[in-house]
Write a protein that holds these residues in place. Structure first.
Motif, PDB file in Angstrom:
ATOM      1  N   UNK A  50      67.907  29.131  54.807  1.00  0.00           N
ATOM      2  CA  UNK A  50      66.649  28.617  54.260  1.00  0.00           C
ATOM      3  C   UNK A  50      66.530  28.921  52.768  1.00  0.00           C
ATOM      4  N   UNK A  51      66.905  30.175  52.385  1.00  0.00           N
ATOM      5  CA  UNK A  51      66.869  30.531  50.963  1.00  0.00           C
ATOM      6  C   UNK A  51      67.850  29.696  50.146  1.00  0.00           C
ATOM      7  N   UNK A  52      69.041  29.449  50.761  1.00  0.00           N
ATOM      8  CA  UNK A  52      70.033  28.623  50.057  1.00  0.00           C
ATOM      9  C   UNK A  52      69.508  27.211  49.852  1.00  0.00           C
ATOM     10  N   UNK A  53      68.823  26.693  50.850  1.00  0.00           N
ATOM     11  CA  UNK A  53      68.254  25.352  50.707  1.00  0.00           C
ATOM     12  C   UNK A  53      67.152  25.317  49.648  1.00  0.00           C
ATOM     13  N   UNK A  54      66.323  26.384  49.629  1.00  0.00           N
ATOM     14  CA  UNK A  54      65.277  26.441  48.598  1.00  0.00           C
ATOM     15  C   UNK A  54      65.877  26.520  47.203  1.00  0.00           C
ATOM     16  N   UNK A  55      66.960  27.332  47.062  1.00  0.00           N
ATOM     17  CA  UNK A  55      67.646  27.438  45.773  1.00  0.00           C
ATOM     18  C   UNK A  55      68.213  26.104  45.344  1.00  0.00           C
ATOM     19  N   UNK A  56      68.837  25.414  46.295  1.00  0.00           N
ATOM     20  CA  UNK A  56      69.380  24.087  45.950  1.00  0.00           C
ATOM     21  C   UNK A  56      68.270  23.127  45.566  1.00  0.00           C
ATOM     22  N   UNK A  57      67.102  23.275  46.240  1.00  0.00           N
ATOM     23  CA  UNK A  57      65.975  22.397  45.918  1.00  0.00           C
ATOM     24  C   UNK A  57      65.435  22.680  44.523  1.00  0.00           C
ATOM     25  N   UNK A  58      65.351  23.983  44.177  1.00  0.00           N
ATOM     26  CA  UNK A  58      64.893  24.348  42.839  1.00  0.00           C
ATOM     27  C   UNK A  58      65.850  23.864  41.756  1.00  0.00           C
ATOM     28  N   UNK A  59      67.149  24.008  42.028  1.00  0.00           N
ATOM     29  CA  UNK A  59      68.131  23.490  41.066  1.00  0.00           C
ATOM     30  C   UNK A  59      67.997  21.996  40.903  1.00  0.00           C
ATOM     31  N   UNK A  60      67.720  21.331  42.024  1.00  0.00           N
ATOM     32  CA  UNK A  60      67.540  19.883  41.972  1.00  0.00           C
ATOM     33  C   UNK A  60      66.302  19.521  41.142  1.00  0.00           C
ATOM     34  N   UNK A  61      65.265  20.354  41.283  1.00  0.00           N
ATOM     35  CA  UNK A  61      64.035  20.101  40.526  1.00  0.00           C
ATOM     36  C   UNK A  61      64.224  20.382  39.045  1.00  0.00           C
ATOM     37  N   UNK A  62      65.086  21.337  38.687  1.00  0.00           N
ATOM     38  CA  UNK A  62      65.290  21.671  37.271  1.00  0.00           C
ATOM     39  C   UNK A  62      66.114  20.628  36.539  1.00  0.00           C
ATOM     40  N   UNK A  63      66.881  19.831  37.281  1.00  0.00           N
ATOM     41  CA  UNK A  63      67.727  18.836  36.604  1.00  0.00           C
ATOM     42  C   UNK A  63      66.890  17.837  35.802  1.00  0.00           C
ATOM     43  N   UNK A  64      65.879  17.195  36.414  1.00  0.00           N
ATOM     44  CA  UNK A  64      65.088  16.256  35.598  1.00  0.00           C
ATOM     45  C   UNK A  64      64.351  16.952  34.454  1.00  0.00           C
ATOM     46  N   UNK A  65      63.963  18.233  34.652  1.00  0.00           N
ATOM     47  CA  UNK A  65      63.298  18.956  33.571  1.00  0.00           C
ATOM     48  C   UNK A  65      64.246  19.189  32.407  1.00  0.00           C
ATOM     49  N   UNK A  91      58.572  28.972  27.677  1.00  0.00           N
ATOM     50  CA  UNK A  91      58.776  28.149  28.878  1.00  0.00           C
ATOM     51  C   UNK A  91      60.177  28.317  29.448  1.00  0.00           C
ATOM     52  N   UNK A  92      61.156  28.299  28.556  1.00  0.00           N
ATOM     53  CA  UNK A  92      62.546  28.458  28.992  1.00  0.00           C
ATOM     54  C   UNK A  92      62.751  29.825  29.619  1.00  0.00           C
ATOM     55  N   UNK A  93      62.168  30.837  29.025  1.00  0.00           N
ATOM     56  CA  UNK A  93      62.333  32.174  29.554  1.00  0.00           C
ATOM     57  C   UNK A  93      61.704  32.289  30.932  1.00  0.00           C
ATOM     58  N   UNK A  94      60.555  31.637  31.105  1.00  0.00           N
ATOM     59  CA  UNK A  94      59.911  31.676  32.412  1.00  0.00           C
ATOM     60  C   UNK A  94      60.806  31.024  33.494  1.00  0.00           C
ATOM     61  N   UNK A  95      61.355  29.865  33.151  1.00  0.00           N
ATOM     62  CA  UNK A  95      62.228  29.177  34.105  1.00  0.00           C
ATOM     63  C   UNK A  95      63.470  29.998  34.404  1.00  0.00           C
ATOM     64  N   UNK A  96      64.044  30.595  33.323  1.00  0.00           N
ATOM     65  CA  UNK A  96      65.243  31.400  33.527  1.00  0.00           C
ATOM     66  C   UNK A  96      64.942  32.602  34.405  1.00  0.00           C
ATOM     67  N   UNK A  97      63.781  33.258  34.134  1.00  0.00           N
ATOM     68  CA  UNK A  97      63.432  34.422  34.936  1.00  0.00           C
ATOM     69  C   UNK A  97      63.246  34.036  36.409  1.00  0.00           C
ATOM     70  N   UNK A  98      62.595  32.923  36.635  1.00  0.00           N
ATOM     71  CA  UNK A  98      62.377  32.478  38.015  1.00  0.00           C
ATOM     72  C   UNK A  98      63.706  32.167  38.730  1.00  0.00           C
ATOM     73  N   UNK A  99      64.586  31.510  37.997  1.00  0.00           N
ATOM     74  CA  UNK A  99      65.898  31.168  38.582  1.00  0.00           C
ATOM     75  C   UNK A  99      66.716  32.420  38.831  1.00  0.00           C
TER      76      UNK A  99
END
Length: 313
Positions: free
Chosen positions: A243-258, A278-286
């Motif tokens: 489930x975590x792997x799927x969420x990670x893949x989903x987040x990566x998928x969401x970051x692509x258009x961003x 903003x970039x730091x926030x995204x990086x920290x979350x990832x």
């Protein structure tokens, strides 16, 4: 009296033997006399065998005597006829010899060896063709009949040869078909043997896989029991990690258009401070998600004991 009459009388007397020759009552004396005379004629000076005199035996011998005398008369007439024909043929031969001697001064005694040979050949041909004489009028129809019979036989032989040829062709085809069927049968048997070997191999593989599956089930069950005993965090289970792997893949998928959208703004004069934030926030979350995933994977690897080997049956 011929020997056949004597043998017939002997057989009859043999069947009617063991008895007296005294005339019983009810038997005609005249028949007994006829039978007695016939037996004396048959046996001549030899003694007549004893036989049982009754109505039945006298009737049998009387019938036999009549049949024998009738046949003797027929034979006598036939012999007289043959003697008469022999005499007639002899007279005719003498007449022809005299005619040849008087007309052309030719006789059998003056013929050469070759002439006698030709004459005998002519006679043999007439006898073989069954002609009444040696004239051309007799020879030509006989030869024509013989030629016709020969043509019929030759025609029949040709028909038989044609039938034989047809039969040979059919036999050859049948033999070829039999050979082909034998080859096909041999190939089929070989194919069946190969398929049987493959089936045996598949059966062995299935048995091995079944045993292996049972071993894996046993090892999985043992691991699950060990994890339950060690009070493992439910978040470290395989389902949670997936489930975590799927969420990670989903987040990566969401970051692509961003990222693509961000790339389109790179050519503009950005506000460095806001962009960095903003970039730091995204990086920290990832990074937080990746660290959490890695930590849980490491914990799972440390908490799972080494599986015990299961002995196959």
């Amino acid at each position: 009296m011929g020997s056949s009459g004597k043998s017939a009388a002997a057989r009859a007397l043999g069947e009617l033997s063991s008895g007296s020759r005294a005339a019983p009552q009810g038997v005609a004396w005249g028949r007994i006399c006829q039978v007695t005379l016939w037996l004396k004629k048959v046996y001549g000076d030899q003694p007549i065998p004893q036989y049982k005199v009754n109505a039945r035996s006298v009737d049998i011998l009387h019938q036999l005597a009549e049949c024998n005398e009738t046949r003797d008369r027929d034979i006598s007439l036939l012999m007289d006829d043959m003697k008469q024909k022999t005499a007639e043929y002899g007279l005719e031969a003498n007449y022809l010899q005299d005619l040849l001697a008087q007309s052309v001064n030719l006789s059998l005694t003056c013929l050469s060896k070759m002439g006698t040979h030709y004459l005998n050949a002519l006679v043999d041909s007439a006898m073989a063709l069954e002609t009444k004489d040696t004239s051309l009028a007799s020879f030509i129809p006989a030869i024509n009949d013989l030629t016709s019979d020969l043509h019929k036989v030759e025609s029949r032989n040709r028909e038989l040869e044609l039938e034989l040829t047809t039969f040979r062709e059919k036999l050859t085809k049948a033999l070829v078909l039999e050979k082909r069927l034998q080859d096909d049968l041999k190939k089929t048997e070989e194919h069946v043997m190969v398929e049987k070997a493959k089936a045996d191999s598949r059966t062995q593989n299935m048995k091995f896989l079944k045993n292996k599956s049972e071993d894996f089930k046993f090892r999985i069950k043992a691991a699950e029991e060990q994890l339950v005993a060690n009070r493992m965090d439910p978040s470290l289970t395989h389902e949670s990690l997936v489930s975590l792997s799927e969420k990670l893949a989903e987040l990566k998928q969401q970051t692509r258009p961003l990222k693509k959208k961000l790339k389109s703004y790179l050519d503009l004069t950005p506000n460095p401070s806001l962009a960095r934030v903003k970039i730091e926030e995204v990086k920290r979350e990832l990074n937080a998600l990746e660290e959490e995933f890695s930590a849980k994977v490491d914990m799972l690897a440390l908490s799972v004991p080494e599986p015990r080997k299961h002995q196959f049956m």
